[in-house]
Design a protein around this motif. Structure first.
Motif, short mmCIF file in Angstrom:
data_model
loop_
_atom_site.label_atom_id
_atom_site.label_comp_id
_atom_site.label_asym_id
_atom_site.label_seq_id
_atom_site.Cartn_x
_atom_site.Cartn_y
_atom_site.Cartn_z
N ILE A 75 0.84 -1.21 0.00
CA ILE A 75 0.00 0.00 0.00
C ILE A 75 0.88 1.26 0.00
CG2 ILE A 75 -1.78 1.30 1.25
CD1 ILE A 75 -2.70 -1.33 -0.25
N PRO A 76 1.93 1.33 0.82
CA PRO A 76 2.79 2.52 0.76
C PRO A 76 3.43 2.71 -0.62
CG PRO A 76 3.17 1.37 2.81
CD PRO A 76 2.29 0.49 1.97
N ALA A 77 3.79 1.62 -1.30
CA ALA A 77 4.37 1.73 -2.64
C ALA A 77 3.35 2.26 -3.64
CB ALA A 77 4.91 0.38 -3.10
N VAL A 78 2.12 1.81 -3.53
CA VAL A 78 1.05 2.29 -4.42
C VAL A 78 0.79 3.78 -4.15
CG1 VAL A 78 -1.40 2.08 -5.03
CG2 VAL A 78 0.00 0.02 -4.68
N ALA A 79 0.74 4.13 -2.87
CA ALA A 79 0.53 5.53 -2.50
C ALA A 79 1.64 6.41 -3.07
CB ALA A 79 0.44 5.68 -0.99
N ALA A 80 2.87 5.94 -2.98
CA ALA A 80 4.00 6.71 -3.50
C ALA A 80 3.91 6.84 -5.02
CB ALA A 80 5.31 6.06 -3.10
N ALA A 81 3.53 5.76 -5.69
CA ALA A 81 3.42 5.79 -7.16
C ALA A 81 2.35 6.78 -7.61
CB ALA A 81 3.12 4.40 -7.69
N LEU A 82 1.27 6.89 -6.84
CA LEU A 82 0.17 7.78 -7.20
C LEU A 82 0.33 9.17 -6.59
CD1 LEU A 82 -2.85 5.33 -6.75
CD2 LEU A 82 -1.76 6.03 -8.90
N ASP A 83 1.31 9.33 -5.72
CA ASP A 83 1.55 10.58 -5.01
C ASP A 83 0.31 11.00 -4.22
OD1 ASP A 83 3.02 12.76 -4.11
OD2 ASP A 83 2.49 14.02 -5.82
N VAL B 74 -5.50 5.41 -1.04
CA VAL B 74 -5.38 4.08 -1.66
C VAL B 74 -6.43 3.15 -1.07
CG1 VAL B 74 -3.89 2.08 -2.03
CG2 VAL B 74 -2.93 4.39 -2.17
N TYR B 75 -6.59 3.17 0.26
CA TYR B 75 -7.59 2.32 0.90
C TYR B 75 -9.00 2.69 0.44
CZ TYR B 75 -4.17 0.17 3.98
OH TYR B 75 -3.12 -0.55 4.47
N ARG B 76 -9.26 3.97 0.16
CA ARG B 76 -10.57 4.37 -0.36
C ARG B 76 -10.80 3.81 -1.76
NH1 ARG B 76 -9.66 9.21 2.65
NH2 ARG B 76 -8.68 10.27 0.88
N PHE B 77 -9.76 3.84 -2.61
CA PHE B 77 -9.87 3.25 -3.94
C PHE B 77 -10.17 1.75 -3.83
CE2 PHE B 77 -6.74 6.65 -5.61
CZ PHE B 77 -7.77 7.50 -5.97
N ILE B 78 -9.53 1.09 -2.89
CA ILE B 78 -9.74 -0.35 -2.68
C ILE B 78 -11.18 -0.60 -2.21
CG2 ILE B 78 -9.09 -2.34 -1.26
CD1 ILE B 78 -6.19 -1.11 -1.33
N GLU C 90 -1.40 -0.34 -13.01
CA GLU C 90 -1.25 0.23 -14.36
C GLU C 90 -2.61 0.42 -15.02
OE1 GLU C 90 1.43 1.48 -15.83
OE2 GLU C 90 2.54 1.02 -14.00
N GLU C 91 -3.51 -0.56 -14.87
CA GLU C 91 -4.86 -0.44 -15.43
C GLU C 91 -5.62 0.71 -14.78
OE1 GLU C 91 -7.01 -4.14 -15.35
OE2 GLU C 91 -5.28 -5.23 -16.14
#
Length: 68
Positions: A8-16, A22-26, A53-54
């Motif tokens: 989750i931290p990596a996804v958050a960093a990728a999306l800034d 990220v948890y809301r998107f999930i 990526e999608e």
């Protein structure tokens, strides 16, 4: 070949964005996750890199007006 999984931290960093975003998107079903929980302990979820990526592609917008 195994799918690459992102924390989750990596996804958050990728999306800034913040991890809470990220948890809301999930929670909204916009980002799929893989749950790696091995017992009754807390969940260890990961987001497949391909799914990220999608997600990014699905949210990409193109400008119909050229910048001046």
């Amino acid at each position: 070949m195994a799918a690459r999984l992102l924390s989750i931290p990596a996804v958050a960093a990728a999306l800034d964005v913040d991890r809470r975003t990220v948890y809301r998107f999930i929670a909204a079903g916009e980002l799929p996750v893989v749950d790696l929980r091995t017992g009754t302990g807390r969940s260890r979820i990961r987001v497949p890199a391909a799914a990220l990526e999608e997600f990014i592609t699905s949210r990409s917008v193109t400008s119909s007006h050229p910048r001046r």
